[in-house]
Design a protein around this motif. Structure first.
Motif, PDB file in Angstrom:
ATOM      1  N   VAL A  70       0.843  -1.198   0.000  1.00 16.14           N
ATOM      2  CA  VAL A  70       0.000   0.000   0.000  1.00 16.14           C
ATOM      3  C   VAL A  70       0.879   1.250   0.000  1.00 16.14           C
ATOM      4  O   VAL A  70       0.637   2.196  -0.760  1.00 16.14           O
ATOM      5  N   LYS A  71       1.908   1.256   0.824  1.00 15.07           N
ATOM      6  CA  LYS A  71       2.828   2.399   0.869  1.00 15.07           C
ATOM      7  C   LYS A  71       3.583   2.535  -0.445  1.00 15.07           C
ATOM      8  O   LYS A  71       3.724   3.633  -0.991  1.00 15.07           O
ATOM      9  N   GLU A  72       4.072   1.418  -0.954  1.00 12.81           N
ATOM     10  CA  GLU A  72       4.851   1.409  -2.195  1.00 12.81           C
ATOM     11  C   GLU A  72       4.043   1.942  -3.375  1.00 12.81           C
ATOM     12  O   GLU A  72       4.569   2.641  -4.243  1.00 12.81           O
ATOM     13  N   ARG A  73       2.761   1.624  -3.395  1.00  8.09           N
ATOM     14  CA  ARG A  73       1.908   2.049  -4.512  1.00  8.09           C
ATOM     15  C   ARG A  73       1.281   3.430  -4.295  1.00  8.09           C
ATOM     16  O   ARG A  73       0.536   3.909  -5.142  1.00  8.09           O
ATOM     17  N   GLY A  74       1.535   4.040  -3.141  1.00  6.26           N
ATOM     18  CA  GLY A  74       0.995   5.372  -2.876  1.00  6.26           C
ATOM     19  C   GLY A  74      -0.491   5.391  -2.580  1.00  6.26           C
ATOM     20  O   GLY A  74      -1.151   6.414  -2.751  1.00  6.26           O
ATOM     21  N   ILE A  75      -1.029   4.273  -2.109  1.00  4.94           N
ATOM     22  CA  ILE A  75      -2.463   4.162  -1.832  1.00  4.94           C
ATOM     23  C   ILE A  75      -2.799   4.652  -0.420  1.00  4.94           C
ATOM     24  O   ILE A  75      -3.932   5.016  -0.134  1.00  4.94           O
ATOM     25  N   GLU A  76      -1.812   4.704   0.452  1.00  5.37           N
ATOM     26  CA  GLU A  76      -2.046   5.039   1.855  1.00  5.37           C
ATOM     27  C   GLU A  76      -2.821   6.348   2.058  1.00  5.37           C
ATOM     28  O   GLU A  76      -3.767   6.370   2.847  1.00  5.37           O
ATOM     29  N   PRO A  77      -2.486   7.445   1.355  1.00 10.67           N
ATOM     30  CA  PRO A  77      -3.264   8.680   1.559  1.00 10.67           C
ATOM     31  C   PRO A  77      -4.743   8.527   1.191  1.00 10.67           C
ATOM     32  O   PRO A  77      -5.609   9.092   1.873  1.00 10.67           O
ATOM     33  N   MET A  78      -5.035   7.758   0.156  1.00 12.81           N
ATOM     34  CA  MET A  78      -6.434   7.543  -0.222  1.00 12.81           C
ATOM     35  C   MET A  78      -7.179   6.744   0.843  1.00 12.81           C
ATOM     36  O   MET A  78      -8.342   7.019   1.148  1.00 12.81           O
ATOM     37  N   LEU A  79      -6.513   5.748   1.418  1.00  7.56           N
ATOM     38  CA  LEU A  79      -7.147   4.961   2.485  1.00  7.56           C
ATOM     39  C   LEU A  79      -7.424   5.828   3.695  1.00  7.56           C
ATOM     40  O   LEU A  79      -8.494   5.747   4.309  1.00  7.56           O
TER      41      LEU A  79
END
Length: 100
Positions: A70-79
């Motif tokens: 999740v961090k690697e793909r940059g999804i964390e801010p959306m979550l």
């Protein structure tokens, strides 16, 4: 079973899914239909301990792998944004059973 978000996590996901499915079959034992509330609570406490003993380690490993993806793909801010906009709420209390 579907693949994981990250291909590197798929073996852990498959191991966890298999473990969970086996555990969940026992969790749904039909013998609780006429059980007292105390015995039901004891049953579910035992099942939670059983889950932790059998599946807890692989669950934590899979979650750690996913967090990295999740961090690697940059999804964390959306979550985080989704959690803030739509926080999980506690389930409403169960209504008492109607007397027949």
């Amino acid at each position: 079973m579907a693949d994981s978000l990250a291909p590197a996590c798929t073996p852990l996901k498959q191991e966890y899914d298999s473990c969970f499915n086996l555990w969940f079959e026992g969790y749904l034992e039909p013998t609780l239909a006429n059980a007292t509330e105390t015995s039901r609570k004891a049953h579910y406490a035992r099942k939670a301990e059983e889950f932790e003993a059998k599946c807890g380690k692989v669950y934590k490993e899979y979650q750690a792998c996913l967090q990295g993806a999740v961090k690697e793909r940059g999804i964390e801010p959306m979550l985080q944004q989704a959690r803030e906009e739509h926080p999980l709420k506690e389930a409403p209390p169960l209504l008492p059973k109607e007397k027949k």
